[in-house]
Design a protein around this motif. Structure first.
Motif, PDB file in Angstrom:
ATOM      1  N   TYR A 136     -12.242   2.536  -9.180  1.00 27.47           N
ATOM      2  CA  TYR A 136     -13.192   1.531  -8.733  1.00 27.47           C
ATOM      3  C   TYR A 136     -14.606   1.951  -9.120  1.00 27.47           C
ATOM      4  O   TYR A 136     -14.906   3.144  -9.207  1.00 27.47           O
ATOM      5  N   TYR A 193      -8.202  -2.907   4.731  1.00 29.72           N
ATOM      6  CA  TYR A 193      -8.840  -3.533   3.584  1.00 29.72           C
ATOM      7  C   TYR A 193     -10.123  -4.225   4.019  1.00 29.72           C
ATOM      8  O   TYR A 193     -10.286  -4.593   5.179  1.00 29.72           O
ATOM      9  N   THR A 228      -5.652   2.368  -2.658  1.00 32.81           N
ATOM     10  CA  THR A 228      -6.241   1.392  -1.744  1.00 32.81           C
ATOM     11  C   THR A 228      -7.628   1.867  -1.343  1.00 32.81           C
ATOM     12  O   THR A 228      -7.833   3.060  -1.103  1.00 32.81           O
ATOM     13  N   PHE A 254      -6.786  -4.151  -3.681  1.00 39.22           N
ATOM     14  CA  PHE A 254      -5.576  -3.436  -4.089  1.00 39.22           C
ATOM     15  C   PHE A 254      -4.482  -4.391  -4.526  1.00 39.22           C
ATOM     16  O   PHE A 254      -3.847  -4.217  -5.564  1.00 39.22           O
ATOM     17  N   ASP A 255      -4.244  -5.417  -3.720  1.00 38.43           N
ATOM     18  CA  ASP A 255      -3.144  -6.336  -3.983  1.00 38.43           C
ATOM     19  C   ASP A 255      -3.280  -7.013  -5.341  1.00 38.43           C
ATOM     20  O   ASP A 255      -2.327  -7.126  -6.107  1.00 38.43           O
ATOM     21  N   VAL A 263      -2.726   2.235  -8.353  1.00 37.32           N
ATOM     22  CA  VAL A 263      -3.940   1.640  -7.803  1.00 37.32           C
ATOM     23  C   VAL A 263      -4.147   2.162  -6.379  1.00 37.32           C
ATOM     24  O   VAL A 263      -3.382   1.823  -5.472  1.00 37.32           O
ATOM     25  N   GLU A 308      -8.072   4.080   3.271  1.00 39.42           N
ATOM     26  CA  GLU A 308      -6.886   4.831   3.679  1.00 39.42           C
ATOM     27  C   GLU A 308      -6.930   5.107   5.179  1.00 39.42           C
ATOM     28  O   GLU A 308      -7.946   4.893   5.833  1.00 39.42           O
ATOM     29  N   LEU A 346       0.835  -1.190   0.000  1.00 37.92           N
ATOM     30  CA  LEU A 346       0.000   0.000   0.000  1.00 37.92           C
ATOM     31  C   LEU A 346       0.874   1.246   0.000  1.00 37.92           C
ATOM     32  O   LEU A 346       1.733   1.430   0.841  1.00 37.92           O
ATOM     33  N   GLN A 359      -3.095  -4.408  -8.327  1.00 42.74           N
ATOM     34  CA  GLN A 359      -1.718  -3.961  -8.496  1.00 42.74           C
ATOM     35  C   GLN A 359      -0.912  -4.999  -9.270  1.00 42.74           C
ATOM     36  O   GLN A 359      -0.199  -4.674 -10.217  1.00 42.74           O
ATOM     37  N   ASN A 381      -3.331   1.591   7.346  1.00 36.38           N
ATOM     38  CA  ASN A 381      -4.202   1.359   6.195  1.00 36.38           C
ATOM     39  C   ASN A 381      -5.048   0.139   6.499  1.00 36.38           C
ATOM     40  O   ASN A 381      -4.866  -0.515   7.530  1.00 36.38           O
TER      41      ASN A 381
END
Length: 481
Positions: free
Chosen positions: A419, A172, A391, A303-304, A389, A394, A12, A307, A170
């Motif tokens: 997104y 998710y 996240t 995100f992962d 990208v 945040e 991130l 990315q 951060n």
């Protein structure tokens, strides 16, 4: 989950800006002072400076620093250290690359070798607070000017009994990322974002092409991440991992909801033949499978996956789409595990060291320097033909002044992944369990593996045995006040 937290800390972009990951385990002895082990005092024996000005007193802090192979992150952290020491020349900084490990934290604390602040995950709050391994930073927090602009959902994970014990980096909410191009090339119409388990099953079955080595979905099948992936379905079915009653932690995942979730996994494996033939995939294996176009869907922090797909797999933004986790049935909740990464302060540190650690942790939060770094990164990605990208979660609140500044930067560039706005209306984060979570995940990983390897296994018996094991070996040993 632990695995994802570790990855997120390194991936991130704001996380890399705002807080270090680890460092060279260097045992540097500062000039005229202590070796700075843990949060211990850095008393040099000199006469004390005025007590009312922390910037006039010699202070040593051991900071959380990136690993040796994370060269870019190290450069960013070195820049932060230089800027911090320019403002606070009275502070000596020692770099430490220890990353939080539940099996090591007790030893680190007992030996007074833990850094002045260290990283950890959302699951660990009660565990660390109960053992006295994390400092109460409520006063520092209440005096911080930006506290009301922080992401309340994430920050609340480290607020215990009305006190603050950590600062969020951060977070998710577990999602499902779909290879839109692969699915549509096979003539499949994608469902709406407000989808269900039946929709997921239908897409996975239709997209799978076992003869070509393509799966419809790649649930993680080894390591703690296998249990972590499955737990999303437990939540969607209305179940929970544990309850706390009369100070006792009780395993409750062997419920009707648990059976329903495990049966769904088996349906994907044995009826649809939709998972990889070699299903023993860890986190990296599953994400790699997606970025290489060998699976239509993968479950992780969006995100992962995005990315990796866009910047390592050569996909285009129009090729991929982030979905919430599917609801068990129409009208149900799109629960995804809410996870996060946090920085916490060593309770063995002196009051001055704790305050400087807090100042260091938050040094780049809400700053123009951080905004500039984000824009520089976007521009650098564009020059390389790559994508930035964001996240989805945040450290700052989505309605904060700072969030508006960040969004304004994003809107200036066509290489920033966007997104679907509807995603954020459907995402429903459910926090991970607070007690014995990693032990539970490991136990459920064995259940997932048995379910994928032995056709006809009885889900209720499997879950009863797992719950009994977790209860006797882990939960019964937890003393909750």
């Amino acid at each position: 989950m632990r695995k994802f937290s570790a990855v997120l800390i390194c991936l991130l972009l704001f996380g890399t800006l705002l807080a270090a990951c680890s460092g060279g385990n260097a045992k540097v002895k500062e000039e005229g002072g202590s070796a700075g082990n843990g949060g211990g005092s850095s008393n040099t024996g000199q006469a004390e400076e005025p007590a009312d000005d922390i910037t006039s007193r010699k202070i040593t802090i051991k900071v959380h620093y990136p690993l040796p192979d994370e060269t870019t992150l190290r450069q960013q952290e070195d820049d932060k250290i230089a800027r911090f020491q320019a403002k606070y020349p009275n502070v000596t900084i020692i770099k430490d690359d220890w990353a939080y490990d539940v099996n090591e934290i007790g030893v680190k604390m007992a030996a007074n070798e833990a850094p002045t602040f260290y990283n950890t995950w959302a699951t660990e709050a009660n565990f660390l607070v109960e053992r006295g391994w994390v400092a109460d930073i409520t006063e520092l927090w209440n005096n911080w000017e930006y506290k009301n602009q922080m992401n309340e959902v994430l920050q609340s994970q480290f607020n215990v009994d009305g006190k603050v014990y950590g600062v969020t980096q951060n977070g998710y909410i577990t999602s499902t990322v779909v290879n839109k191009k692969l699915v549509e090339d096979r003539g499949i119409t994608l469902p709406a974002l407000d989808w269900t388990w039946d929709d997921m099953y239908d897409v996975a079955k239709a997209a799978a092409d076992p003869k070509k080595g393509i799966s419809g979905i790649a649930p993680m099948g080894k390591g703690n991440e296998a249990g972590w992936n499955w737990t999303n379905f437990l939540f969607e079915a209305g179940g929970d991992i544990e309850t706390v009653e009369d100070g006792k932690v009780k395993a409750v995942f062997n419920s009707e909801a648990g059976v329903k979730a495990l049966d769904f996994y088996k349906k994907l494996r044995w009826k649809a033949n939709a998972i990889p033939q070699d299903w023993a995939l860890g986190w990296g294996d599953a994400v790699s499978s997606f970025q290489q176009g060998r699976t239509a869907m993968v479950i992780a922090g969006a995100f992962d996956v995005l990315q990796a797909a866009l910047n390592e797999g050569g996909m285009k933004p129009e090729d991929v789409v982030a979905y919430p986790m599917p609801a068990a049935e129409k009208g149900g909740k799109h629960y995804g595990i809410l996870g996060g990464n946090y920085l916490v302060i060593n309770p063995n540190a002196t009051k001055d060291e704790q305050e400087m650690a807090f100042r260091y942790i938050t040094f780049d939060y809400f700053t123009d320097e951080a905004l500039k770094s984000v824009e520089d990164t976007i521009q650098a990605r564009k020059a390389e033909g790559k994508y930035f990208v964001p996240t989805p979660l945040e450290y700052f609140s989505d309605d904060s002044e700072y969030a508006a500044k960040v969004k304004a930067i994003y809107e200036k560039y066509d290489n920033v992944y966007k997104y679907d706005p509807e995603l954020f209306n459907l995402l429903e984060g459910k926090p991970e369990a607070q007690f014995g979570t990693q032990d539970y995940y490991a136990t459920m990983s064995n259940v997932v593996q048995e379910s994928f390897s032995k056709k006809g296994a009885d889900s209720k018996k499997q879950l009863d045995a797992a719950a009994k094991f977790v209860q006797e070996n882990y939960f019964d040993k937890i003393e909750q006040k």
